[in-house]
Design an enzyme around this catalytic site. Sequence first.
Site, mmCIF file in Angstrom:
data_model
loop_
_atom_site.group_PDB
_atom_site.id
_atom_site.type_symbol
_atom_site.label_atom_id
_atom_site.label_comp_id
_atom_site.label_asym_id
_atom_site.label_seq_id
_atom_site.Cartn_x
_atom_site.Cartn_y
_atom_site.Cartn_z
ATOM 1 N N TRP A 117 0.823 -1.208 0.000
ATOM 2 C CA TRP A 117 0.000 0.000 0.000
ATOM 3 C C TRP A 117 0.859 1.260 0.000
ATOM 4 O O TRP A 117 0.376 2.340 -0.337
ATOM 5 C CB TRP A 117 -0.940 -0.004 1.202
ATOM 6 C CG TRP A 117 -0.249 0.192 2.524
ATOM 7 C CD1 TRP A 117 0.589 -0.680 3.148
ATOM 8 C CD2 TRP A 117 -0.346 1.321 3.381
ATOM 9 N NE1 TRP A 117 1.027 -0.162 4.340
ATOM 10 C CE2 TRP A 117 0.459 1.055 4.519
ATOM 11 C CE3 TRP A 117 -1.039 2.526 3.321
ATOM 12 C CZ2 TRP A 117 0.598 1.965 5.570
ATOM 13 C CZ3 TRP A 117 -0.909 3.427 4.373
ATOM 14 C CH2 TRP A 117 -0.093 3.141 5.481
ATOM 15 N N ASP A 118 2.147 1.115 0.374
ATOM 16 C CA ASP A 118 3.071 2.251 0.334
ATOM 17 C C ASP A 118 3.025 2.954 -1.026
ATOM 18 O O ASP A 118 3.155 4.177 -1.112
ATOM 19 C CB ASP A 118 4.527 1.804 0.527
ATOM 20 C CG ASP A 118 4.727 0.827 1.665
ATOM 21 O OD1 ASP A 118 3.735 0.312 2.206
ATOM 22 O OD2 ASP A 118 5.890 0.563 1.988
ATOM 23 N N GLU A 174 0.188 -1.700 12.456
ATOM 24 C CA GLU A 174 0.204 -3.165 12.534
ATOM 25 C C GLU A 174 0.428 -3.680 13.953
ATOM 26 O O GLU A 174 0.498 -4.893 14.175
ATOM 27 C CB GLU A 174 1.274 -3.709 11.584
ATOM 28 C CG GLU A 174 0.932 -3.436 10.122
ATOM 29 C CD GLU A 174 2.152 -3.456 9.228
ATOM 30 O OE1 GLU A 174 3.161 -4.080 9.599
ATOM 31 O OE2 GLU A 174 2.100 -2.817 8.164
ATOM 32 N N LYS A 201 2.743 1.412 16.104
ATOM 33 C CA LYS A 201 3.939 1.177 15.295
ATOM 34 C C LYS A 201 4.222 2.350 14.369
ATOM 35 O O LYS A 201 5.361 2.775 14.208
ATOM 36 C CB LYS A 201 3.764 -0.108 14.482
ATOM 37 C CG LYS A 201 4.958 -0.449 13.596
ATOM 38 C CD LYS A 201 4.695 -1.710 12.784
ATOM 39 C CE LYS A 201 5.897 -2.053 11.912
ATOM 40 N NZ LYS A 201 5.649 -3.241 11.063
#
Length: 787
Positions: A364-365, A491, A595
Amino acid sequence: MIGSDIFSVEPWTVTERELHLDLLPQSESIMALANGHIGLRANLDEGEPTGISGTYLNGFYEIRPLPHAEAAYGDPEAGQTMINVTNGKLIRLLVNDEPFDLRYGTLRRHERVLDLRAGVLRRDVEWLSPTGQGVRVHSTRLVSFVQRSVAAICYEVEPMGSPARIVVQSELVANEPVDGHDPVDDDPRAAAALRAPLVAEQHTHDGLRGGLVHRTQGSGLLMAAGMDHLVDGPDETVTTAQSEPDLARVTVSTRLEPGQTLRLVKMLAYGWSSQRSLHSLRDQVDAALASAMRTGWEGLLAEQREYLDDVWDRADVELDGDPALQQAVRFALFHVIQAAARAEGRAIPAKGLTGRGYDGHTFWDSETYTLHALTYLAPEVVKHALLWRHSTMDLAETRARELGFRGVTFPWRTIRGQECSGYWPAGTAALHINADIADAVHRYLRATEDGDFEQGPGLEILVATARLWRSIGHHDAEGRFRIDRVTGPDEYTALVDNNVYTNLMAARNLRTAADLAVRHPHRATDLGVDQEEIASWRDAADGIEVPYDHELGVTAQSEAFTRYRTWDFQATPADDYPLLLHHPYYLLYSSQVVKQADLVLALFKCGDCFDAEQKARDFDYYERITVRDSSLSAAIQGVVAAEVGHLDLAYDYLGETAFIDLRDLAFNTRDGLHLASLAGTWLVAVAGFGGLRDTADTLCFDPRLPSRIPRMSFRLVYRDRRLQVEVHADEACYELLDGEPLEILHRDQLVTLRRGSPQTLPVTPAPRRMPPPQPPGRPIPRRHRDA
């Protein structure tokens, strides 16, 4: 970590003044060259010593088994791994029969320069052999942006002090033994499949030309590599050629007097296909070589410079007051362009084509970071990336049906389009990737007004992703639309109900699909969309659930998140980061520890859903618990920090994301560059300090600068216009460089820009706020220490 003394600080180059053998893997990534189709790690010309050898073709992969300790329905059974293909960089040198090897003899000088304007890697070496024979070597390497299949090397040798017998061996080598450590070697699932992944199909040589054709064993992909040469040396220079299944070699032998030079220009061409015949692919490579030879070395250099002149004319970001940061920003933009420029029909991997980290997968980056920046720097590249996603919709539809959903489920990580994640909280539950792709489509359409794409692939992607959200979400008893048991960008907080980022992005996806379906009723009808379905999309978007903690006055990242246990940061030693390597997921999933930016990402991407004071409160709350165990985080925290008024904090975050690879801040640059973080550098500069927002029908700017940057200037493209914005402490100047008049918003003021009539407006001072602290043990690197 790479110290600030390794690379010289210069505005348009990254210069390594001396060779550091212990840092070879990192420098091979940093100085890699690519064009989106071909990637060449910056291995030394002679091939040894090496850190991690790497030559990559975008989309060319091998299949490896993906076993699961306990099988579950929907688990993918195979993964895909980008492989090191035929190495054409090799040019071995013998001086009076002694191999040119920098580990022996005396290295008097070694300098490498990555030239960000010329698009080349230059190398200068002075070396004395163990017997005292001196030699100078100068090489220049490029991967062509103009001729997509072509790379080239100019290699020059000159003796020092006394005459020398010189032999140069130019090679193509497949299945080469790897001396350095490759991250894939740590994965036992991949080792057997990738030990020698290429099966020889054909080898040829003719004159100074050679070629190899190979096929992968598992994926069945076919690739061809070819080389041709131009040799300029003394009259007695002799050339020979040979080939075998995994090797093609051209040997040049001569004797040089001091002052004489042997010059070898090596043209390389690469191609691959899953469907075309061996003969067709071989002929394509031969044709590419013929074109390169006709252009010649000087012509390739001129094409490369002209291409990059245009890139920098529309994409440059200038920062006064911090030369090291200026260099890092341009380095970042250069690698983002390299990764995507000619990726036509392929994905943009998370590491670009600089290393095999993450198996060469795209995530998805790509849509959330890389394409966001590229939309305003190179929109035609974004179109190709989105067309690649569109080309995989059949696989995404199959995956959705397998999981019991409607529409499409795009993969969390992939090369070809199949899901390759064995970690199901991401591979199955991180469904926000579908809204990320839809958002990239929406941004591209607003920025380009590409009507054909809108009615075709754009509408198809938006309809299919809208159907996914309508099928996995549901209206509760109060009529709120819920999306339960998903994993958002954070995450460390998996499988939650109503992740705010996912929900708000899904709502935007649903509304955009509905708007386009109404705008193009005939095309919508072709896709089976009726008024009832459009109404259901709008109802779901209007009723989307956004959890809020009224007692704390903050938006909950997901339902009940602010009631999870608090993490004991004071008792967490620095060596425990990243936390996922030292603490069980159960503890992470049930604690308030983040995160990477998640709710804060929603504050940026869906900023129109929050007022200014809410953003400030939310940022303060999540800043204290976000540990930045992902390189994706700093850029987003920087953008929002700038918006809510913490400008010096945003400046520090810009440094963290810009130097992620130049300083190896994550200690894994050896595996390839962090492409999304590098794109995030542009986001902090332009969306953060430039205040660019694109959620409205026109571009909106609300610029302000930190104290250490007295001036910033950036350029972008929008709807076939080129725009320059120059920001000072108290004013901003907007100038239309090319194109028809354009309306923009400066804060809330509508401004019409015309060519030749710059508009200068006052900058609104940032609100005064006390910056929140970062979690104990996770301080941000402060830019003032080396600025």
